[in-house]
Design a protein around this motif. Structure first.
Motif, mmCIF file in Angstrom:
data_model
loop_
_atom_site.group_PDB
_atom_site.id
_atom_site.type_symbol
_atom_site.label_atom_id
_atom_site.label_comp_id
_atom_site.label_asym_id
_atom_site.label_seq_id
_atom_site.Cartn_x
_atom_site.Cartn_y
_atom_site.Cartn_z
ATOM 1 N N ILE A 235 0.856 -1.187 0.000
ATOM 2 C CA ILE A 235 0.000 0.000 0.000
ATOM 3 C C ILE A 235 0.893 1.238 0.000
ATOM 4 C CG2 ILE A 235 -1.861 1.198 1.238
ATOM 5 C CD1 ILE A 235 -2.224 -1.493 2.821
ATOM 6 N N ASP A 236 0.649 2.162 -0.933
ATOM 7 C CA ASP A 236 1.459 3.386 -0.913
ATOM 8 C C ASP A 236 0.580 4.621 -1.007
ATOM 9 O OD1 ASP A 236 1.158 4.422 -3.658
ATOM 10 O OD2 ASP A 236 2.354 2.696 -4.306
ATOM 11 N N ASP A 237 1.213 5.758 -0.753
ATOM 12 C CA ASP A 237 0.484 7.020 -0.866
ATOM 13 C C ASP A 237 1.125 7.884 -1.962
ATOM 14 O OD1 ASP A 237 2.847 7.654 0.343
ATOM 15 O OD2 ASP A 237 1.983 8.807 1.992
ATOM 16 N N GLY A 238 1.583 7.199 -2.993
ATOM 17 C CA GLY A 238 2.265 7.894 -4.086
ATOM 18 C C GLY A 238 1.316 8.465 -5.124
ATOM 19 N N ALA A 239 1.861 8.713 -6.302
ATOM 20 C CA ALA A 239 1.138 9.466 -7.337
ATOM 21 C C ALA A 239 -0.118 8.782 -7.868
ATOM 22 C CB ALA A 239 2.083 9.753 -8.490
ATOM 23 N N GLY A 240 -0.151 7.443 -7.804
ATOM 24 C CA GLY A 240 -1.299 6.749 -8.380
ATOM 25 C C GLY A 240 -1.207 6.674 -9.897
ATOM 26 N N ILE A 241 -2.121 5.907 -10.491
ATOM 27 C CA ILE A 241 -2.121 5.761 -11.959
ATOM 28 C C ILE A 241 -3.426 6.346 -12.500
ATOM 29 C CG2 ILE A 241 -1.954 4.112 -13.882
ATOM 30 C CD1 ILE A 241 -0.621 2.153 -11.980
ATOM 31 N N PRO A 242 -3.324 7.185 -13.512
ATOM 32 C CA PRO A 242 -4.552 7.772 -14.065
ATOM 33 C C PRO A 242 -5.474 6.671 -14.607
ATOM 34 C CG PRO A 242 -2.583 8.826 -14.979
ATOM 35 C CD PRO A 242 -2.121 7.651 -14.184
ATOM 36 N N SER A 243 -6.766 6.895 -14.475
ATOM 37 C CA SER A 243 -7.772 5.905 -14.829
ATOM 38 C C SER A 243 -7.531 5.252 -16.192
ATOM 39 C CB SER A 243 -9.141 6.581 -14.804
ATOM 40 O OG SER A 243 -10.119 5.601 -14.717
ATOM 41 N N GLY A 244 -7.224 6.073 -17.175
ATOM 42 C CA GLY A 244 -7.080 5.546 -18.532
ATOM 43 C C GLY A 244 -5.847 4.669 -18.737
ATOM 44 N N GLU A 245 -4.919 4.669 -17.759
ATOM 45 C CA GLU A 245 -3.669 3.926 -17.966
ATOM 46 C C GLU A 245 -3.561 2.671 -17.107
ATOM 47 O OE1 GLU A 245 -0.373 6.585 -17.331
ATOM 48 O OE2 GLU A 245 -1.143 8.052 -18.772
ATOM 49 N N VAL A 246 -4.584 2.433 -16.283
ATOM 50 C CA VAL A 246 -4.471 1.353 -15.310
ATOM 51 C C VAL A 246 -4.247 0.001 -15.977
ATOM 52 C CG1 VAL A 246 -5.624 0.151 -13.430
ATOM 53 C CG2 VAL A 246 -5.842 2.614 -13.625
ATOM 54 N N GLU A 247 -5.018 -0.292 -17.012
ATOM 55 C CA GLU A 247 -4.857 -1.598 -17.664
ATOM 56 C C GLU A 247 -3.551 -1.661 -18.444
ATOM 57 O OE1 GLU A 247 -8.230 -3.298 -19.669
ATOM 58 O OE2 GLU A 247 -9.607 -2.445 -18.190
ATOM 59 N N LEU A 248 -3.179 -0.531 -19.001
ATOM 60 C CA LEU A 248 -1.944 -0.466 -19.773
ATOM 61 C C LEU A 248 -0.724 -0.785 -18.901
ATOM 62 C CD1 LEU A 248 -0.773 0.152 -22.530
ATOM 63 C CD2 LEU A 248 -0.613 2.569 -21.851
ATOM 64 N N ALA A 249 -0.802 -0.382 -17.638
ATOM 65 C CA ALA A 249 0.332 -0.615 -16.725
ATOM 66 C C ALA A 249 0.716 -2.090 -16.671
ATOM 67 C CB ALA A 249 0.008 -0.104 -15.324
ATOM 68 N N PHE A 250 -0.272 -2.976 -16.934
ATOM 69 C CA PHE A 250 -0.001 -4.414 -16.880
ATOM 70 C C PHE A 250 0.475 -4.966 -18.223
ATOM 71 C CE2 PHE A 250 -2.545 -3.727 -13.145
ATOM 72 C CZ PHE A 250 -1.954 -4.573 -12.224
ATOM 73 N N GLY A 251 0.577 -4.086 -19.209
ATOM 74 C CA GLY A 251 1.053 -4.532 -20.516
ATOM 75 C C GLY A 251 2.558 -4.728 -20.492
ATOM 76 N N ARG A 252 3.038 -5.691 -21.300
ATOM 77 C CA ARG A 252 4.474 -5.944 -21.337
ATOM 78 C C ARG A 252 5.208 -4.736 -21.922
ATOM 79 N NH1 ARG A 252 7.054 -10.015 -19.590
ATOM 80 N NH2 ARG A 252 5.123 -10.950 -18.884
ATOM 81 N N HIS A 253 6.302 -4.371 -21.280
ATOM 82 C CA HIS A 253 7.117 -3.224 -21.676
ATOM 83 C C HIS A 253 6.332 -1.922 -21.660
ATOM 84 C CE1 HIS A 253 9.806 -6.396 -22.656
ATOM 85 N NE2 HIS A 253 9.040 -6.849 -23.625
ATOM 86 N N ALA A 254 5.353 -1.841 -20.774
ATOM 87 C CA ALA A 254 4.624 -0.581 -20.628
ATOM 88 C C ALA A 254 5.193 0.148 -19.423
ATOM 89 C CB ALA A 254 3.137 -0.849 -20.418
#
Ligand code: ADP
Ligand code: MG
Length: 576
Positions: A57-76
């Protein structure tokens, strides 16, 4: 088999294997992501050695809604746009491999929200496929939950060690990052219990206290960056800071050596060597310092892209980094006055109240031990084979406060007092263990034992097992334990070092582990080289050695004695 291209899922799992080796790798990657997101508080929760459950659990920047699924993409990745960016990299991640790799070998859930967002995102993946993506409110930050690690890679699961060992690797990772980022508040919860908490004050000393305890921290010194230490330095672009232990404390292993390059945790044999060389002559052989070494240098001078787990780096100028570390550490150590003598180092009790010992000497050989090697009930004592029996020896004297010179029927026998006593205690302990009656000795006053998170994980699992060997150890608050009894053979020896040695290297199970414990006890219970013995003690030692089954070798296989036959003497003197 004909050649064919592997399907995507197989490729993904093979690739994931390089990044995610064990539960601690998941923790490392998620903590790095949290740090890259600029978090000031990071909480790590694990269950079942991290195999069942890991949550960061962190209190960092977070991921914008539109990029959440992309974050799990290879080499993303959001951290690198082109290869040249590597030269000015200031994040821990850059390969865009961690999240997809974790999703390839476990079930993953993420809840994330960026600053001031009205909502947040919940996303769930199974077998790398998004199975749910909904909105879920959350304050700024990210929570990643990883379950059932390696369930789909049974081969990997099989290679994992005991829960205690996996927990200790996890504790090690979190400890290291707490040292590298003192401004971040780290919490580690292991099966619901708090096993580490760093205050996040920004001061390295506070992190050192959280990891190694106050008493060890008091014996650590900041690396001096004063001009004297740097005068001859031709490379002002390479900076070394951190803390190192004064020679009065040391460890049996190298677990307490932490190296960070631009705040990235690295393992480097070169730098380990540089550091240990700076301690040359200050520590006993086989002992290692405690150190946090922060190296800062322009990113162009170091290649971080040489290893999938990013744990190794390549320096453009290795020699320069090597000598910067060595000079900084050596400079710090020589500023410490007075440098303790090695003898003192040998007897220092790290991190606990002094245990009651006999006031005048740390060790005496109890004369009444003669002939008390009892045969435990039910255990057949094998009569020693004839050639292995030691002849009756007449004691001539002690040389170099370690070698006992004796005369036998055929010449001179030179005995290594430590090795010989080790052999005696080893056989005695084996006998006692077979009869399940290892002698123990109560401490006049219970001693507190403070342990690192890593040692804690091991001790939690095995403190009851240690009872069989005479250690009565009870949990006593956070990462501290009460020691009430110690094995009889250690009552005058260095039982604390023996415990730490075991906790630092708990490898092996059952028989192998038991053997290792007994050897450690014998080693630390034995009289040391350098101790003067009375004639009475020497005679007692020899009598006991004569009664052992294998008087010729210590439990580690080194010789206990050297025999110079009359014939050899004659030859040497040109008589034969
Ligand atoms: P890398 O860290 O190499 O970029 P990862 O697979 O670890 O690759 O993460 C992919 C991307 O997801 C990151 O680049 C980052 O943008 C985003 N991300 C992952 N974890 C977090 C987090 N805890 N907070 C904010 N963003 C994150
Ligand atoms: Mg990452």
């Amino acid at each position: 088999m004909p050649i064919k291209v592997l399907d995507d899922r197989t490729v993904a799992r093979i690739a994931a294997g390089e990044v995610i080796e064990r539960p601690a790798s998941v923790v490392k990657e998620l903590v790095e992501n949290a740090l890259d997101a600029g978090s000031s508080q990071i909480t790590v929760e694990t269950r079942g050695g991290g195999v069942a459950f890991i949550r960061v659990i962190d209190d960092g920047a977070g991921i914008p809604s539109g990029e959440v699924e992309l974050a799990f993409g290879r080499h993303a990745t959001s951290k690198l746009a082109q290869i040249d960016d590597l030269e000015s990299l200031d994040t821990l991640g850059f390969r865009g491999e961690a999240l997809p790799s974790i999703a390839a070998v476990a079930e993953v859930e993420m809840v994330t929200s960026v600053a001031n967002a009205t909502g947040g995102d919940f996303v769930q993946l199974q077998n790398e496929t998004v199975t749910s993506h909904t909105s879920q409110a959350r304050p700024r930050g990210t929570t990643v939950t990883v379950k059932n690690l390696f369930r789909n890679v049974p081969a990997r699961l099989k290679f994992l060690k005991s829960t205690a060992t996996e927990n200790s690797h996890i504790a090690q990772v979190v400890s290291q990052y707490a040292l590298a980022f003192p401004e971040v508040r780290f919490t580690l919860l292991t099966d619901g219990r708090s096993s580490l908490q760093s205050p996040g004050t920004g001061k390295l000393l506070d992190s050192v206290i959280a990891i190694y305890g106050v008493e060890t921290a008091q014996k650590m010194v900041p690396i001096s960056t004063d001009e004297a230490a740097w005068q001859s330095d031709k490379r002002p672009d390479i900076k070394v800071a951190g803390m190192v232990s004064s020679p009065v404390v040391s460890r049996a292993g190298r677990d307490a050596l932490s190296f960070f390059v631009n705040r990235r945790l690295i393992s480097s044999r070169l730098l380990t060597f540089a550091l240990e060389e700076a301690y040359q002559g200050l520590l006993m052989q086989g002992r290692h310092p405690i150190a946090v070494i922060n190296i800062t240098l322009p990113p162009v001078l170091v290649d971080v892209n040489v290893h999938p787990t990013k744990s190794e780096v390549k320096f453009q100028d290795e020699r320069a980094v090597f000598s910067a570390v060595q000079r900084a550490v050596r400079g710090t150590l020589v500023n410490l006055a007075p440098i303790p003598k090695i003898e003192e180092v040998g007897h220092s009790y790290q991190g606990t109240r002094p245990i009651p010992t006999h006031p005048t000497r740390l060790w005496t050989l109890p004369t009444q031990e003669i002939g008390t090697m009892t045969t435990p009930p039910g255990v057949q004592s094998t009569p020693p084979l004839l050639p292995s029996v030691l002849p009756a020896l007449r004691v001539v004297g002690q040389v170099g406060t370690n070698y006992i010179i004796t005369e036998g029927p055929d010449g001179i026998y030179i005995i290594d007092q430590h090795a010989a006593h080790e052999r005696i205690l080893y056989e005695k302990l084996k006998g006692q263990q077979a009869g399940r009656n290892i002698e123990l000795q109560g401490l006049l006053e219970p001693a507190t034992l403070e342990v690192t998170p890593r040692q804690d994980a091991v001790l939690k699992e095995c403190y009851l097992e240690l009872r069989e060997y005479g250690f009565t150890i009870e949990p006593f608050g956070e990462r501290s334990y009460l020691v009430r009894t110690v094995p009889g053979v250690l009552s005058r020896g260095d039982w604390l070092t023996a415990v730490r040695e075991f906790l630092d290297d708990p490898t092996g199970r059952d028989k192998e582990r038991s053997e290792a414990i007994i050897k450690t006890l014998a080693c630390h219970g034995a009289v040391r080289a350098g101790q003067t013995l009375t004639d009475e003690e020497i005679r007692s030692l020899i009598r006991q050695l004569e009664q052992t089954e294998n008087p010729y070798n210590c439990p580690h296989g080194r010789p206990t004695l050297i025999h110079l036959s009359i014939r050899q003497l004659e030859r040497e003197f040109g008589r034969g």
